[in-house]
Scaffold this motif. Structure first.
Motif, PDB file in Angstrom:
ATOM      1  N   SER A   8       0.820  -1.216   0.000  1.00 31.47           N
ATOM      2  CA  SER A   8       0.000   0.000   0.000  1.00 31.47           C
ATOM      3  C   SER A   8       0.851   1.263   0.000  1.00 31.47           C
ATOM      4  O   SER A   8       2.074   1.227   0.140  1.00 31.47           O
ATOM      5  N   VAL A   9       0.174   2.395  -0.107  1.00 36.07           N
ATOM      6  CA  VAL A   9       0.830   3.703  -0.053  1.00 36.07           C
ATOM      7  C   VAL A   9       1.558   3.912   1.275  1.00 36.07           C
ATOM      8  O   VAL A   9       2.463   4.747   1.369  1.00 36.07           O
ATOM      9  N   LEU A  10       1.196   3.150   2.295  1.00 40.80           N
ATOM     10  CA  LEU A  10       1.838   3.315   3.606  1.00 40.80           C
ATOM     11  C   LEU A  10       3.201   2.642   3.693  1.00 40.80           C
ATOM     12  O   LEU A  10       3.946   2.879   4.642  1.00 40.80           O
ATOM     13  N   GLY A  31     -10.480   2.978   8.212  1.00 36.74           N
ATOM     14  CA  GLY A  31      -9.971   3.304   6.879  1.00 36.74           C
ATOM     15  C   GLY A  31      -9.319   4.672   6.820  1.00 36.74           C
ATOM     16  O   GLY A  31      -8.372   4.899   6.060  1.00 36.74           O
ATOM     17  N   MET A  32      -9.828   5.606   7.618  1.00 39.16           N
ATOM     18  CA  MET A  32      -9.272   6.957   7.662  1.00 39.16           C
ATOM     19  C   MET A  32      -8.039   7.022   8.546  1.00 39.16           C
ATOM     20  O   MET A  32      -7.063   7.685   8.223  1.00 39.16           O
ATOM     21  N   GLU A  33      -8.101   6.333   9.675  1.00 40.31           N
ATOM     22  CA  GLU A  33      -6.955   6.343  10.571  1.00 40.31           C
ATOM     23  C   GLU A  33      -5.757   5.659   9.914  1.00 40.31           C
ATOM     24  O   GLU A  33      -4.616   6.082  10.113  1.00 40.31           O
ATOM     25  N   LEU A  34      -6.003   4.619   9.132  1.00 36.04           N
ATOM     26  CA  LEU A  34      -4.900   3.969   8.427  1.00 36.04           C
ATOM     27  C   LEU A  34      -4.248   4.950   7.460  1.00 36.04           C
ATOM     28  O   LEU A  34      -3.029   5.133   7.458  1.00 36.04           O
ATOM     29  N   PHE A  35      -5.062   5.614   6.626  1.00 35.72           N
ATOM     30  CA  PHE A  35      -4.466   6.549   5.661  1.00 35.72           C
ATOM     31  C   PHE A  35      -3.667   7.634   6.364  1.00 35.72           C
ATOM     32  O   PHE A  35      -2.620   8.071   5.878  1.00 35.72           O
ATOM     33  N   SER A  36      -4.147   8.055   7.505  1.00 36.15           N
ATOM     34  CA  SER A  36      -3.524   9.179   8.218  1.00 36.15           C
ATOM     35  C   SER A  36      -2.060   8.922   8.567  1.00 36.15           C
ATOM     36  O   SER A  36      -1.294   9.862   8.792  1.00 36.15           O
ATOM     37  N   ARG A  52       0.145   8.039   6.542  1.00 39.86           N
ATOM     38  CA  ARG A  52       0.964   8.590   5.460  1.00 39.86           C
ATOM     39  C   ARG A  52       1.216  10.092   5.642  1.00 39.86           C
ATOM     40  O   ARG A  52       2.378  10.514   5.653  1.00 39.86           O
ATOM     41  N   PRO A  53       0.168  10.917   5.793  1.00 40.04           N
ATOM     42  CA  PRO A  53       0.450  12.342   6.017  1.00 40.04           C
ATOM     43  C   PRO A  53       1.186  12.611   7.323  1.00 40.04           C
ATOM     44  O   PRO A  53       1.973  13.566   7.396  1.00 40.04           O
ATOM     45  N   ALA A  54       0.955  11.803   8.350  1.00 32.97           N
ATOM     46  CA  ALA A  54       1.707  12.011   9.593  1.00 32.97           C
ATOM     47  C   ALA A  54       3.191  11.778   9.347  1.00 32.97           C
ATOM     48  O   ALA A  54       4.052  12.447   9.937  1.00 32.97           O
ATOM     49  N   LEU A  87       4.630  12.137   6.212  1.00 30.18           N
ATOM     50  CA  LEU A  87       5.071  13.175   5.269  1.00 30.18           C
ATOM     51  C   LEU A  87       5.214  14.533   5.939  1.00 30.18           C
ATOM     52  O   LEU A  87       6.169  15.265   5.694  1.00 30.18           O
ATOM     53  N   LEU A  88       4.228  14.894   6.768  1.00 27.90           N
ATOM     54  CA  LEU A  88       4.139  16.267   7.268  1.00 27.90           C
ATOM     55  C   LEU A  88       4.719  16.429   8.660  1.00 27.90           C
ATOM     56  O   LEU A  88       5.177  17.505   9.023  1.00 27.90           O
ATOM     57  N   GLU A  89       4.613  15.381   9.451  1.00 28.89           N
ATOM     58  CA  GLU A  89       4.946  15.524  10.866  1.00 28.89           C
ATOM     59  C   GLU A  89       6.151  14.694  11.260  1.00 28.89           C
ATOM     60  O   GLU A  89       6.497  14.602  12.437  1.00 28.89           O
TER      61      GLU A  89
END
Lengths: 300, 300
Positions: free
Chosen positions: A178-180, A210-215, A217-219, A221-223
């Motif tokens: 996956s993207v993760l 499903g949302m927490e899993l995607f999160s 990735r931005p955590a 990338l961004l954090e």
């Protein structure tokens, strides 16, 4: 030294066998990568003989008792499922597998099935039988985490009902494809703090999975979420959601976890964090114990 | 005929571009498989020129305005995210991409990011800007289903907040790699009755998702669950769980779905079945509309 009989745990990826002597002693333990997943039906007997040939007496028939995926429809021969509620390994008779070598007689243990909700297991029933050999009066739940986690209610020597969760397989798919995957720890290390925080989130808000899993990735990338924290968060979210769905199995019950040391520790810690309790099975070779119990019952 | 300017939607898998004339007319529309996923930074300009060379006037600079993954860290040049709440495509200035050919001047639209919970989008913000070009006073939610479904609260011309669900990617991973893959329809056909039944289950019991997913396999093995029913059940479970987690986005709101015709129909039917309502965006080229709106704003 020739075996009195041979016990084998034949899974999707591996074959393990034990040569048992006349006093029940373990004469040899062997394994190979000839799992059911890579074999056509005619290749099972050669795979067994490659591992066991020198363990067989030339002048008599050695019984071989097998549990696991060798009895699946795509295996050596299908050993039909016994339907729960029933004893874990004696709900149906073992099925004779076709063989050419006169020195062996092979039988495969049936798996268990359930309707409403539909579910199946194959191999775990023998581990459960092995556990019950030590604790015949157990009334509680066995949790067998792995690719597919089994949650199994056991009482009175029977499997009452069970459910299977895809947690381990989804964890692996996300980590590999996956993207993760770029955010996770390449060595599988999971940060404990991140695991427990995500465990609480997954347990309290399973719908958000499903949302927490995607999160993750931005955590990342961004954090700057560290890889071990990302892996801990992924594991915690999935196990937290699973434990929310499996509450009837583990809350206010005697729970025994049977799995790899790492997964066993992780599931026990998760249930304890969420107000439950659980213990690890003390016998590390439950499949062998179950095969021995089945063999003894047939000899009796 | 030479373009006045060029609009491009550069995603992970594909590049699409439109040559725009002086009156805003579309002179040409082209696409290639030169997605960002297969390009190193120095390969973006050649990929653009392969598709657009004959659209460029030899004696002046043609502006090229790009949205999408070309602006990711692994893309042509990183176009930093603008932080919500902000207008969808004007929260940050487009970033100039390095070019060698004197006939073009390339800029890339920034994506959007959010902290608490961490989230990102890149490309969808331009579709949202295109939607707002038609409905500037929209107060509601845009749902953009796909590999990663975006749920986006929009009001007052701004993106207020958003969440991303991995539903589509998990659907694809399970269908391609998991134990369920042999049970599913190879053509992707999803039985409608099975979809709606599983939608209700996923929505009512999201914590059971890992168990309900596995159950597709024994239902197929033991009960003859048809492949199209298995696919419908997989889709329904995942979308039902997603809709349970996204309730704040779609319940009692004006919801517009932006996606492929099949996914758009499926999400609208799902929300209606669960007591909500939703409509499809009428403009099929929202990314182009958003790029035109951004271009016009810069000319003004």
């Amino acid at each position: 030294m020739a075996a009195d009989w041979i016990a084998a745990d034949w899974g999707t990826s591996n074959l393990r066998l034990w040569a048992i002597g006349p006093e029940g002693e373990i004469l040899a333990e062997r394994s190979s990568a000839d799992g059911m997943g890579g074999l056509t039906p005619d290749k099972f007997e050669p795979a067994l003989l490659r591992l066991a040939d020198d363990l067989l007496a030339p002048d008599r028939v050695t019984p071989v008792l097998i549990c696991g995926m060798a009895g699946a429809k795509q295996g050596w021969i299908e050993a039909p499922y016994a339907q729960v509620p029933c004893p874990p390994a004696f709900g149906g008779a073992p099925v004779v597998a076709p063989t050419g070598d006169a020195r062996i007689s092979v039988r495969i243990m049936p798996g268990l099935c359930q309707s409403g909700p539909a579910d199946v297991m194959r191999g775990e029933e023998t581990q459960i039988a092995g556990f019950l050999a030590d604790e015949p009066d157990f009334d509680g739940t066995l949790c067998l985490p792995g690719t597919h986690t089994k949650w199994v209610r056991v009482a009175g020597g029977q499997v009452l009902n069970f459910r299977t969760a895809m947690t381990g397989e989804i964890f692996a798919l996300i980590g590999q494809h996956s993207v993760l995957r770029h955010s996770l720890a390449s060595d599988g290390e999971a940060d404990e703090g991140a695991f427990f925080a995500a465990l609480a989130t997954g347990f309290a808000e399973p719908a958000a999975i499903g949302m927490e899993l995607f999160s993750i990735r931005p955590a990342s990338l961004l954090e700057g979420l560290a890889p071990a924290s990302a892996t801990g968060r992924l594991s915690g979210l999935l196990i937290g959601t699973e434990l929310a769905g499996a509450q009837d199995f583990w809350q206010n019950r005697d729970v025994v976890v049977v799995g790899s040391p790492r997964l066993t520790r992780r599931y026990i810690a998760a249930m304890e964090r969420l107000g439950g309790s659980a213990r690890a099975a003390t016998n590390p070779e439950l499949a062998l114990s179950g095969l021995i119990a089945a063999h003894q019952l047939e000899q009796a």
